[in-house]
Write an enzyme that holds these catalytic residues in place. Structure first.
Site, PDB file in Angstrom:
ATOM      1  N   LYS A 187       0.869  -1.187   0.000  1.00  0.00           N
ATOM      2  CA  LYS A 187       0.000   0.000   0.000  1.00  0.00           C
ATOM      3  C   LYS A 187       0.894   1.221   0.000  1.00  0.00           C
ATOM      4  O   LYS A 187       2.044   1.161   0.445  1.00  0.00           O
ATOM      5  CB  LYS A 187      -0.868   0.017   1.267  1.00  0.00           C
ATOM      6  CG  LYS A 187      -2.109   0.862   1.128  1.00  0.00           C
ATOM      7  CD  LYS A 187      -3.216   0.049   0.492  1.00  0.00           C
ATOM      8  CE  LYS A 187      -4.522   0.800   0.415  1.00  0.00           C
ATOM      9  NZ  LYS A 187      -5.645  -0.109   0.195  1.00  0.00           N
TER      10      LYS A 187
HETATM   11  N1  GLU Z   1      -7.421   0.023  -3.019  1.00  0.00           N
HETATM   12  C1  GLU Z   1      -8.167  -1.170  -3.270  1.00  0.00           C
HETATM   13  C2  GLU Z   1      -8.195  -2.066  -2.050  1.00  0.00           C
HETATM   14  O1  GLU Z   1      -8.052  -1.606  -0.944  1.00  0.00           O
HETATM   15  C3  GLU Z   1      -7.701  -1.891  -4.535  1.00  0.00           C
HETATM   16  C4  GLU Z   1      -6.267  -2.318  -4.550  1.00  0.00           C
HETATM   17  C5  GLU Z   1      -5.810  -2.856  -5.902  1.00  0.00           C
HETATM   18  O2  GLU Z   1      -6.610  -2.945  -6.819  1.00  0.00           O
HETATM   19  O3  GLU Z   1      -4.626  -3.167  -5.998  1.00  0.00           O
HETATM   20  O4  GLU Z   1      -8.437  -3.243  -2.133  1.00  0.00           O
END
Ligand code: GLU
Length: 436
Positions: free
Chosen positions: A126
């Site tokens: 993240k």
């Molecule tokens: N931000 C989204 C999540 O928390 C998607 C992450 C992604 O597609 O890599 O799952």
């Protein structure tokens, strides 16, 4: 951290973001507690459990830009690769004024669990920048995005770590990230990010995927509890890409969405809100403020509305122990990441409220991100029906597997999802062995 009024929480939508922090001071502490709950179920793999409490790689970057008025501003950014045991890092990029390293670590950890629980061949990562996108011009935001991408460019890549949108970012952010990474490399690398515009190798269905997954898992859980979706009362916190789309799908399935909330308004209409009208209002006005089809209510009353489905789809730490004690829902379906604190989880369990956990309920987004990444690698694109069919199959299979483990061990769906995921991650860890 003192609890903050809910109406200031932010939604997964660019613009109009709040200035206030999530209500959990330490999301990483919640993550660690969730991991600890799995310890008794790990067998010999328990030997490796500490792996999950130590993010593999944590990068803090300074993001300086020249502002439009000629001054120089600095922002702090992060990319955390929590685990790469099962594949490249995968997870979104958050632009929000309350972003901290602690929060990004937790969000990266939840991505590791989510990807493994659903069976995607990724680790967990993240990123984020502590910024309110509403306080900078479009040009400034683009320079910030480009400089941030360059700074984290040393650890991301189509086979290393693949960012995507999250709170405060969208397909256009991904277009700029893809372009920056590609310019630095001297070639076009579409697979470096997912959630891109369709014209740049984005996938059909990606924009709706998280909300669609929330609806699918809610429907599956309701089936087991014999709660019909048609005619059900639904309450949704967050009305962006996750909450707004989940609300629309509930509405289309004949449910009555009686209350919705975003950073600007908390609204109730016992007869059922006209969700397409509310979405049109947000598209035109930027928020739910002033939407005529429902009446404002107090946020604390919002959490206590009698309903079948309560869908927190804003930020982490919103469903606190105090709020959980008053929840009158049959099911809580977590559209956001980490919306329920571990203490609130226990209260909901004791009160017979089933929680469909984030690592399952909101996994639709990263699942279609996976499809996008696969399509980019093969340069062969699927139809929206193919994508939605595959998404449905993966979500239902993951739901059933988690349900079975929950029954077998008599644990919550969250702990069951963590048991499955931790087994997969730690088995990979153990089989790879330690280097050197
Ligand atoms: N931000 C989204 C999540 O928390 C998607 C992450 C992604 O597609 O890599 O799952």
């Amino acid at each position: 951290m003192a609890s903050t009024p809910m109406r200031d929480s932010a939604d997964a939508r660019v613009g109009g973001l709040s200035y206030l922090a999530p209500q959990t001071a330490e999301p990483w502490a919640s993550f660690i507690e969730q991991i600890e709950r799995v310890r008794p179920y790990l067998g010999p793999l328990e030997r490796w459990i500490e792996t999950l409490k130590h993010p593999k790689r944590t990068l803090i970057v300074d993001v300086p830009i020249v502002r439009d008025d000629g001054t120089v501003a600095h922002y702090e950014g992060y990319r955390v690769q929590h685990s790469l045991s099962r594949g490249p890092g995968k997870g979104g990029i958050r632009f929000h004024p309350a972003v901290t390293l602690n929060e990004v670590m937790a969000l990266a950890g939840w991505m590791t669990i989510k990807n493994a629980a659903v069976g995607l061949p990724f680790g967990g990562a993240k990123g984020g920048i502590r910024i309110d996108p509403a306080t900078v011009s479009k040009g400034e935001l683009q320079r910030i995005t480009r400089r941030f991408t360059s700074e984290i460019g040393v650890i991301i890549g189509p086979d290393r770590d693949i960012p995507a949108p999250d709170v405060g970012t969208n397909a256009l952010t991904m277009a700029v990230m893809m372009d920056t990474f590609s310019m630095n490399r001297g070639g076009t690398a579409t697979g470096v990010v997912t959630g891109k515009p369709i014209a740049l190798g984005g996938s059909l269905g990606r924009h709706e995927a998280t909300g669609r997954g929330v609806f699918i898992t809610a429907r599956e859980a309701a089936r087991h509890l014999h709660v019909p979706v048609e005619g059900a009362r639904v309450v949704v916190q967050g009305f962006g890409n996750v909450g707004g789309i989940a609300a629309r799908l509930f509405h289309e399935a004949g449910a009555r969405v009686i209350a919705i909330a975003d950073h600007a308004a908390t609204l109730l209409n016992e007869v059922g809100i006209d969700i397409p009208a509310a979405l049109a209002h947000v598209a035109a006005e930027g928020s739910l403020a002033g939407f005529p089809g429902a009446a404002p209510i107090d946020i604390e009353d919002f959490w206590q509305l009698p309903c079948d489905f309560l869908v927190p789809a804003a930020l982490e730490g919103q469903l606190t122990a105090e709020r959980a004690a008053g929840v009158r829902a049959r099911l809580v379906v977590e559209g956001a990441n980490g919306p329920t604190t571990p203490a609130a989880d226990d209260i909901l369990r004791d009160r017979g409220v089933m929680v469909v956990p984030d690592v399952l309920a909101n996994a639709g987004g990263v699942t279609v991100s996976y499809f996008e990444w696969v399509q980019d690698f093969s340069s062969f694109f699927w139809t929206e029906d193919e994508i939605n069919d595959r998404l449905e199959r993966i979500m239902v299979n993951a739901f059933n597997a988690i349900w079975r483990v929950a029954e077998e061990h008599q644990v919550s769906l969250r702990t069951a999802a963590f048991i499955i995921a931790c087994h997969r991650v730690l088995e990979a860890r153990a089989e790879r062995g330690l280097y050197p």
